[in-house]
Design an enzyme around this catalytic site. Structure first.
Site, PDB file in Angstrom:
ATOM      1  CE  LYS A  51      -4.389  -1.495   0.328  1.00  0.00           C
ATOM      2  NZ  LYS A  51      -5.509  -1.008  -0.507  1.00  0.00           N
ATOM      3  CB  SER A 302      -1.288  -8.252  -0.892  1.00  0.00           C
ATOM      4  OG  SER A 302      -1.971  -9.112   0.010  1.00  0.00           O
TER       5      SER A 302
END
Lengths: 315, 315
Positions: A51, A302
């Protein structure tokens, strides 16, 4: 819709501040699924997840007037920490709206980067309401989690790094929450590896993108009960949908049990810690949902920000 | 006593089969101890620990007559798997003596590399007795865990890889069990980084090498109660002692509590899984036992084969 040149531009922006994460391999994993597998380890990224890439690209793109106003984001998870760290590096004040029930370690992590945390009720409606209020009252600039061109371009820099390390790739497996990661990386991968198939992966309960892909329109589901907390978004974004229909080859699902098994395999055999959402794409490869053989494939991990209590339960 | 040229020779032998493991860094770790820290991640090594290096170098050095006879080793842990895998790669039959109480996953791991497992009573006396019997009765060639020149030279290849990635190093921290890892890496590091200080690290209960270093003679302790199972050897070997006195600058200790804290930090912040012994040298750096500041230091993570039940308990 963004183009590959936007991702190349984003790469030059984020390169000095993100970690180039490794591509991990395991002979046991290769043998188990009969393919050559690379895992892109964004659990080793700053803040423990991809992110930071999108958040930094977005905040770096703001005008100095906007930067002076400060930014606001709402998130109970990795986006909060990504925005907080990116803002801190760029000298921008960040305000993060978090639900009252957010895990104390994530609240502490967000505050540790210098962000102000404003609490709201637990519903996503209330999160948006409070963030919207702050936007209006304080003039803060919103940093959306996925439905934003600069965010999507930033997340796409994952594939740019993959292409630095491997020349040929038949399949790229990417987990799907709101669709920022898959949108950016689908655009990038199709330029970098002309023959690659890009596959989105969700858990069975969080299959809104799976349905969206088949219905060819955005499907919104009730908040899904899945171990993969990064997939509890109810639908993908509009920009993400447009890229999905043009660049993504398929969307598949794995069970929560497969996710847990994959987390255990990664801990016991590969000695790495990933969060449930981070194990979703590797699980699709491990269980060979697409029944591939002899292919070079890459699955994106992720992130690695798993709550120690959950990790304990899984073990 | 071995020389650096023996380690260079070992490096050429093991290079094609071992993983070159990464040097991991963490801004949080650096800030916490006020040094520039590299962690050499042998938890990512084949079999999950550095032991494959020495075992492969040793078995590769055997004559074809010796190889035809087969090898024997006794171990409840990583040396068993190192010998089993090295023998398997070289087409040599391995027999491993393991205590009846060895964890089922380690027995299964050893068998999965094609080794024959012979069980013995839990005492180390009985292990040696059974291994000795097999040596005589079946004519098997012993592969000692640490007191052997080829084993020591093989383990020293860790430092050769470190020197490929960083040019300058002020301190190298190495965990000490029987002394194979520190002996090889002390010899190598002093050639590769002329000004480096090499520091052995043990847990407080397993401080035989700490006492040995100070008394300048091999001290044997009772089987120590420590979480670091790789340090439950009661004394270091003779060859290891000679190198210790000539090449090692100090031996220090950390508490079991610090080891557990370090394992948690590595899981929660760096997203890697290490076994207790693997966290011992990083713990000395994290808690800055030597009160260093502004130095480039490296700590060796010896392995990652932690029992899931223990990991659960730690979390």
């Amino acid at each position: 819709m963004i183009a590959f040149s936007d991702i190349e531009a984003a790469y030059h922006v984020v390169k000095p501040i993100v970690h180039k994460t490794p591509l991990l391999t395991s002979a046991t994993l290769d043998r188990h699924c009969d393919n050559r597998v690379f895992l892109k380890a964004e659990n080793f990224q700053r803040i423990g997840a991809f992110k930071i890439r999108g958040a930094y690209n977005k905040i770096a793109s703001l005008s100095s007037a906007e930067r002076n106003r400060g930014v606001v984001a709402h998130s109970s998870g990795n986006h909060a920490q990504g925005v907080a760290l990116a803002a801190s590096i760029l000298g921008v004040q960040a305000t993060i709206v978090m639900p009252k029930s957010a895990p104390p370690n994530k609240v502490a992590g967000t505050k540790s980067y210098g962000a102000e945390v404003v609490f709201c009720e637990d519903s996503s409606d209330d999160r948006e309401r409070v963030a919207g209020l702050l936007e209006k009252e304080r003039g803060l600039v919103p940093v959306p989690p996925y439905d934003d061109d600069m965010i999507i371009a930033g997340q796409g820099t994952v594939a740019v790094e993959i292409a630095q390390d491997i020349r040929d790739l038949a399949y790229l497996f990417v987990p799907v929450g709101g669709g920022g990661l898959i949108a950016g990386n689908a655009v990038a991968a199709k330029s970098l590896f002309p023959k690659v198939k890009v596959i989105g992966v969700e858990t069975e309960a969080a299959n809104d993108c799976y349905q969206t892909f088949r219905k060819k329109e955005i499907v919104r589901i009730n908040p899904p009960a899945t171990i993969a907390d990064g997939m509890r978004t109810q639908s993908i974004g509009k920009r993400n949908f447009e890229i999905l229909m043009e660049y993504v080859d398929d969307v598949i699902t794995v069970s929560d049990e497969h996710v847990v098994d994959m987390m255990k395999f990664l801990i016991e055999r590969m000695k790495i810690v990933v969060e449930p959402t981070g194990a979703v794409a590797p699980a699709a490869v491990y269980h060979n949902v697409l029944k591939l053989a002899g292919k070079t494939v890459c699955a994106v991990i992720s992130g690695g920000n798993v709550d120690p209590a959950l990790l304990k339960k899984i073990l």
